[in-house]
Design a protein around this motif. Structure first.
Motif, PDB file in Angstrom:
ATOM      1  N   SER A 242       0.694  -1.126  -0.567  1.00  0.00           N
ATOM      2  CA  SER A 242      -0.122   0.314  -0.241  1.00  0.00           C
ATOM      3  C   SER A 242       0.758   1.140  -0.463  1.00  0.00           C
ATOM      4  O   SER A 242       0.503   2.758  -0.687  1.00  0.00           O
ATOM      5  CB  SER A 242      -0.662  -0.218   0.909  1.00  0.00           C
ATOM      6  N   PHE A 308      -3.938  13.319  -3.224  1.00  0.00           N
ATOM      7  CA  PHE A 308      -4.345  11.635  -2.248  1.00  0.00           C
ATOM      8  C   PHE A 308      -5.746  11.677  -1.492  1.00  0.00           C
ATOM      9  O   PHE A 308      -6.591  10.701  -1.392  1.00  0.00           O
ATOM     10  CB  PHE A 308      -3.169  11.772  -0.700  1.00  0.00           C
ATOM     11  N   GLY A 309      -6.635  12.557  -2.178  1.00  0.00           N
ATOM     12  CA  GLY A 309      -7.729  12.806  -2.078  1.00  0.00           C
ATOM     13  C   GLY A 309      -8.645  12.812  -2.989  1.00  0.00           C
ATOM     14  O   GLY A 309     -10.161  12.089  -2.672  1.00  0.00           O
ATOM     15  N   THR A 310      -8.351  12.406  -4.208  1.00  0.00           N
ATOM     16  CA  THR A 310      -9.040  12.231  -5.026  1.00  0.00           C
ATOM     17  C   THR A 310      -8.163  10.850  -5.955  1.00  0.00           C
ATOM     18  O   THR A 310      -8.986  10.188  -6.799  1.00  0.00           O
ATOM     19  CB  THR A 310      -8.895  13.281  -6.273  1.00  0.00           C
ATOM     20  N   GLN A 311      -7.873  10.339  -5.874  1.00  0.00           N
ATOM     21  CA  GLN A 311      -7.175   9.412  -6.928  1.00  0.00           C
ATOM     22  C   GLN A 311      -7.502   8.243  -6.428  1.00  0.00           C
ATOM     23  O   GLN A 311      -7.441   7.496  -5.263  1.00  0.00           O
ATOM     24  CB  GLN A 311      -5.469   8.932  -6.860  1.00  0.00           C
ATOM     25  N   PRO A 312      -8.089   6.894  -7.581  1.00  0.00           N
ATOM     26  CA  PRO A 312      -9.064   5.901  -7.010  1.00  0.00           C
ATOM     27  C   PRO A 312      -8.077   4.609  -6.233  1.00  0.00           C
ATOM     28  O   PRO A 312      -7.976   4.390  -5.504  1.00  0.00           O
ATOM     29  CB  PRO A 312      -9.832   5.836  -8.355  1.00  0.00           C
ATOM     30  N   GLN A 315      -7.111   6.000  -2.669  1.00  0.00           N
ATOM     31  CA  GLN A 315      -7.594   5.167  -2.182  1.00  0.00           C
ATOM     32  C   GLN A 315      -8.135   4.235  -1.975  1.00  0.00           C
ATOM     33  O   GLN A 315      -8.237   3.794  -0.684  1.00  0.00           O
ATOM     34  CB  GLN A 315      -9.470   6.412  -2.321  1.00  0.00           C
ATOM     35  N   ALA A 318      -5.114   3.253   1.016  1.00  0.00           N
ATOM     36  CA  ALA A 318      -5.646   4.022   2.365  1.00  0.00           C
ATOM     37  C   ALA A 318      -6.863   3.294   2.802  1.00  0.00           C
ATOM     38  O   ALA A 318      -5.852   2.555   3.737  1.00  0.00           O
ATOM     39  CB  ALA A 318      -5.732   4.630   2.057  1.00  0.00           C
ATOM     40  N   GLU A 319      -7.789   2.040   2.047  1.00  0.00           N
ATOM     41  CA  GLU A 319      -8.594   1.392   1.926  1.00  0.00           C
ATOM     42  C   GLU A 319      -8.031   0.044   2.878  1.00  0.00           C
ATOM     43  O   GLU A 319      -8.494  -0.727   3.828  1.00  0.00           O
ATOM     44  CB  GLU A 319      -9.448   1.195   1.663  1.00  0.00           C
TER      45      GLU A 319
END
Length: 613
Positions: A242, A308-312, A315, A318-319
């Protein structure tokens, strides 16, 4: 109940491929393995191999053909028996004693649900994994043995490189008996360096490495079963993967963001650069490059936040990290890794190499230490923090400083002391400096003359000192050039006076009240509160021989700077303490209530131990 398959699902993996020389299935590969390891084969007593184990090396290649024919006639079941006996013998010999037993391998295959078709030897793997990568392998986890018994001891690394070149999106584990569970990270660093040394394709650097020590999978060596060990290994690999994915997305993105920022800066009209960058920085007593730095870092930081806030894909990474939190890791050394501490250091601390060599003007947050090259203070390791309103203590060209004094705060070493009680008059620094936890001793803070501390910004070594024969250095800002002569004049006058050795047991006497640095003269400040004349001398701090000229010294050296907003927060703490309301004694307090109890300790839930720097 959580099991390893559920953890693999959290990792996004629905298929496991195991690449290991144990899975040699063809008679030719089995024959080659037996005769490439004759010492092991001799201990097994295979009748099929007995005619060949005593042959000389130059005859073994021809013997492999004959043994292949014998094994081919023996049948698949007999070949599996021979292979299992061989690996058990290998496991019991010398350095190979940490090899997995046949029963452990079968148990791990069952736990990971490794299908028979997904148990590959090295020769089979190089062919099949290219097909798998081309079809899409994001759902695949690869368990790769590092050592090929009939090949290279690091052939598993070649598999990782081949996966990267083929564009693999799967998760790979390196399985090895070379290290213990405690040394897995060390082996990962070693393998990463090995890959970088031989990298000819940029994709070979795009490889997350997670090492699993084979001892983790054996009950008798770790005290836990393969199920728990595999869950830990999968979690470690998931975290590695990750973070790796996030970093590699950010790498290319930052390169593009820098180009955008650079293009924007060079496109600004020259008159706008002059007015908003050069002239404004000049008037505020700052470097023009400081404005450029702020523009670049602001753009790059915003770009990263958007990514970091929008790239799938990020994300999803991070999940994955969040989903793996339910898997407990065994307790280990929680002391911050030095590399992690370096990131924290970059956030909160500017080194003396930067601020002193660049002749940066003094400001709020500067930290001074007693000069180890001076005879009187070489045995002390005391530090002091300068606090003051930044805009009021700045040196601006052609202007007087708005505030002549600041606050010099002694930094008290409280390493090892409990932090259950918060003392507002002695707040801890929000980080550890050189392995020491300091607290700001606001009780003894004293006023300090900034005009003397300015001397540290005139020297690349950061010493608050004036040497005989000095001159203004090149590279100072205009505000510093404007005040250089005034700042050094009192020391120059003292240096022109014939020097006299003080009587035995007496300290040198300062010759001018203008040389007094602090209002407080005792305790922590008794060696630094005034400048003194010192003759030519040599010192040997840290084993180095240092020659000091005739000088006026305050026995202080600027050793670094606490960055904003941390320095501003400490200033706010100090101002809050000194401006708090206080009351006279309530002489009737506690009457008829018995002896007043001590106040309850104040708990500070926000107080956290910082990372060491």
């Amino acid at each position: 109940m959580l099991d390893v398959r559920a953890v693999l699902t959290s990792l996004g993996s629905s298929r496991v491929v195991w690449i290991d020389d144990y899975f040699n299935e063809t008679p030719a590969r089995l024959a080659a393995m037996l005769l490439d390891n004759v010492e092991v084969t001799q201990t097994c007593g295979f009748p099929e191999a007995e005619p060949f184990v005593e042959l000389r090396d130059n005859l073994l290649e021809e013997a492999k053909v004959d043994l292949t024919e014998i094994l081919d006639g023996a049948g698949a079941e007999r070949n599996r028996q021979i292979k299992a006996i061989f690996f058990d013998a290998l496991r019991s010999m010398g350095e190979a004693g940490k090899e997995l037993s046949s029963s452990t391998i079968e148990k791990v295959c069952d736990l990971l649900d490794v299908k028979a078709a997904d148990r590959w030897d090295f020769g089979h793997a190089f062919v099949e994994m290219r097909k798998l990568c081309a079809a899409g392998d994001a759902h695949v986890s690869y368990v790769v043995d590092l050592n090929n018994a009939r090949g290279s001891k690091t052939e598993g690394v070649d598999i990782l490189i081949a996966l990267a070149v083929a564009g693999s999106k799967g998760t790979a584990f390196i399985l090895t008996h070379d290290v213990t569970a405690a040394a897995e990270e060390t082996k990962e660093i070693e393998l990463r360096a090995l890959i970088q040394e031989g990298a000819t394709n940029p994709k070979t650097l795009d490889i997350p490495i997670c090492v699993i020590a084979k001892e983790r999978l054996a009950d008798e060596t770790t005290g836990v079963g393969p199920q728990e060990a595999l869950m830990v290994a999968v979690k470690r690999a998931g975290l590695r993967r990750s973070v790796h994915e996030v970093l590699w997305h950010a790498r290319d993105h930052l390169a593009d963001a820098f180009e955008q920022a650079a293009s924007g800066l060079v496109g600004i009209p020259a008159d706008q650069l002059e007015f908003h960058v050069v002239d404004r920085a000049f008037k505020e007593g700052a470097s023009e490059l400081h404005v450029v730095e702020r523009a670049l870092t602001a753009h790059l930081s915003r770009s990263l936040r958007v990514l970091f806030g929008t790239q799938p894909e990020i994300q999803a990474s991070a999940e994955r990290m969040r989903s793996l939190r339910t898997v407990p890791l065994p307790p280990g050394d929680l002391a911050p890794d030095p590399r992690l501490a370096d990131f924290r250091k970059a956030e909160v601390w500017e080194s003396d190499d930067l601020i002193n060599v660049s002749l940066a003007p003094i400001t709020c947050g500067d930290v001074f230490e007693m000069d180890l090259e001076e005879q009187v203070t070489r045995a002390f390791k005391k530090k002091f923090l300068l606090l003051g309103q930044p805009c009021d203590i700045s040196l601006r060209p052609g202007q007087s400083r708005q505030q002549d004094t600041g606050y010099l705060v002694f930094l008290q070493d409280i390493t090892g002391k409990p932090k259950t009680r918060t003392d507002p008059k002695a707040p801890r620094l929000p980080f550890i400096l050189d392995g020491i936890q300091y607290a700001c001793d606001f009780r003894t803070a004293t006023n300090v003359r900034l005009s003397i501390l300015d001397l540290a910004s005139f020297r690349p070594d950061g010493r608050v000192r004036v040497d005989a024969g000095h001159g203004p250095p090149k590279g100072m800002l205009q505000g510093q050039n404007d005040v250089y002569s005034a700042r050094t004049s009192a020391a120059d006058a003292a240096l022109k006076t014939p020097w006299q050795r003080p009587p035995a047991g007496r300290q040198p006497v300062s010759l001018d009240p203008a040389l007094q640095l602090t209002f407080s003269t005792g305790d922590n400040f008794k060696h630094v509160f005034r400048g003194v004349r010192e003759p030519v001398a040599t010192a040997t701090p840290d084993g180095r021989t240092v020659a000091a000229p005739d000088r006026v010294t305050w026995r202080l050296r600027r050793c670094g700077r606490i960055r904003m907003p941390y320095a501003a927060a400490l200033l706010d703490d100090y101002v809050s303490v000194t401006s708090r309301q206080a009351f006279d004694l309530d002489y009737l307090g506690g009457v008829g209530e018995g002896s007043p109890a001590d106040p309850e300790p104040i708990e500070d839930p926000d107080l956290e131990e910082g990372l060491g720097i």
